[in-house]
Structure formats: C-alpha cells, structure tokens
Scaffold this motif. Structure first.
Motif, PDB file in Angstrom:
ATOM      1  N   LYS A   1      50.558  -9.860  68.879  1.00  0.00           N
ATOM      2  CA  LYS A   1      51.422  -8.729  69.212  1.00  0.00           C
ATOM      3  C   LYS A   1      51.533  -8.749  70.728  1.00  0.00           C
ATOM      4  O   LYS A   1      50.580  -8.490  71.436  1.00  0.00           O
TER       5      LYS A   1
ATOM      6  N   ASP B   1      56.614  -6.645  72.203  1.00  0.00           N
ATOM      7  CA  ASP B   1      56.811  -6.349  70.776  1.00  0.00           C
ATOM      8  C   ASP B   1      56.370  -4.919  70.485  1.00  0.00           C
ATOM      9  O   ASP B   1      55.511  -4.371  71.174  1.00  0.00           O
TER      10      ASP B   1
ATOM     11  N   GLY C   1      54.491  -1.975  68.188  1.00  0.00           N
ATOM     12  CA  GLY C   1      53.304  -1.921  67.346  1.00  0.00           C
ATOM     13  C   GLY C   1      52.445  -0.721  67.664  1.00  0.00           C
ATOM     14  O   GLY C   1      52.381  -0.275  68.808  1.00  0.00           O
TER      15      GLY C   1
ATOM     16  N   PHE D   1      53.103  -3.738  63.342  1.00  0.00           N
ATOM     17  CA  PHE D   1      53.409  -4.451  64.577  1.00  0.00           C
ATOM     18  C   PHE D   1      54.286  -5.666  64.296  1.00  0.00           C
ATOM     19  O   PHE D   1      54.410  -6.107  63.162  1.00  0.00           O
TER      20      PHE D   1
ATOM     21  N   GLY E   1      54.524  -9.559  65.582  1.00  0.00           N
ATOM     22  CA  GLY E   1      53.810 -10.619  66.299  1.00  0.00           C
ATOM     23  C   GLY E   1      54.762 -11.775  66.541  1.00  0.00           C
ATOM     24  O   GLY E   1      55.614 -12.068  65.699  1.00  0.00           O
TER      25      GLY E   1
ATOM     26  N   ASN F   1      56.814  -9.708  60.919  1.00  0.00           N
ATOM     27  CA  ASN F   1      56.874  -8.250  60.902  1.00  0.00           C
ATOM     28  C   ASN F   1      55.788  -7.710  59.974  1.00  0.00           C
ATOM     29  O   ASN F   1      55.835  -7.934  58.759  1.00  0.00           O
TER      30      ASN F   1
END
Length: 182
Positions: free
Chosen positions: A135, A139, A141, A161, A163, A172
């Motif tokens: 992550k 991004d 999360g 989150f 990654g 996802n």
C-alpha cells in the motif's frame, strides 16, 4: 415378461438421469462475520474474490503479534497480523501492521508506509517468485479499530486498501475484517 423389461428399462433410465445430474458442488469460501469476540477470524476480498487464510491443512493461516517494544527510539507498540492462504499452486499473503503506534478503539487510521502509522501489503508467491503489492502513500487505504479490549486481549476491526506492485499493477483489497486475540 414384456412388462418387467419395460419397468427395468424405465428404472435404469431414471437412474442414469438422476446420476447424470449429480455434480459435485465446490463451495466458494465466505467472508467471516464481523465479530468482536476474539474469534480468530480474518477475511477480505482481493479484486472481488474472497480471501480467507488457510494453512494448507484446513486450519486458519493466521498469526498475531501486538507487543510493546519499550520506550525511546525504536520502541512503541508493534501490531503484526500476517494472514496466509496456502494453495497447491500459490500462496497469498495479506499483512496488516503498525509500527510505533498504540491503537485505540473507535479510531480510523490511514494506511501509510512510514513509521508511526498503520501499514498493509498483499503478496503472491508462485513457484518461488514473490510479487509484492504494498500500500503506497499515493494509494488509498484505511484501518478501523472496532474493538480494543486490553483485559481480554481482543482486537477487532476492518480494513481496505489498494496495493501497487513495482510495475504499476494494482490489487484492490475490500471488505476486510478481523477479530483476533493477541
């Protein structure tokens, strides 16, 4: 005699029809319920597919650490929840952790890849090659602590989150939940 042959033929046809319709159902894994009892459960969806950790022998592939590393530099509270799903052709890992962070009930933490925050990653291991999807700070999360019971050592929460691997492919992670004892 002709009637017996007709009955026998009808019976055999019925048996063939019955058994030709039997197909072994493969049960898809289900996400565990969101509980706060210390049930030692963990689950989420990885790109829409259910992930529930198993150790290869049908037992949960879940390990938990929540320890105080002491005061000062390098100290603080460390949470580590590695969840591993062993399959015959690959292994999937999801890891939720904190570094130098005392978690609090009812608090949402943004996942960031820096000390003093909650962090997460997804990894796949195929034939010895490892593809990491950390992550990243760019991004989205989060980690929500639903229950933190210090006396009974129960920690429950939810997470999600995105990654991203080293070539920019994203995974996802959604509908994440855990209910653990530490």
């Amino acid at each position: 005699m002709k009637q017996l042959k007709t009955i026998t033929a009808s019976f055999l046809a019925l048996l063939l029809f019955t058994f030709s319709q039997c197909k072994k159902k493969i049960e898809e894994p289900q996400l565990p319920p969101e509980t706060t009892t210390g049930a030692m459960t963990f689950g989420c969806k990885v790109n829409g597919k259910v992930f529930v950790p198993k150790d290869g022998n049908g037992r949960p592939g879940l390990y938990v650490q929540y320890v105080n590393l002491g005061p000062g530099p390098g100290g603080g509270w460390y949470l580590n929840i590695p969840a591993i799903n062993y399959k015959s052709d690959k292994r999937e890992n999801i890891n939720i952790s904190t570094d130098s962070l005392l978690v609090q009930e009812g608090t949402t933490y943004m996942l960031k890849k820096i000390k003093g925050n909650a962090q997460a990653f997804y990894a796949e291991v195929n034939s010895g090659s490892v593809i990491m999807y950390p992550k990243l700070n760019t991004d989205s999360g989060s980690l929500y602590i639903r229950k933190f019971d210090v006396i009974n050592r129960i920690l429950s929460g939810t997470f999600s989150f995105i990654g991203t691997n080293s070539v920019g492919q994203a995974v996802n992670i959604t509908e994440g939940r855990f209910d653990i004892r530490y």
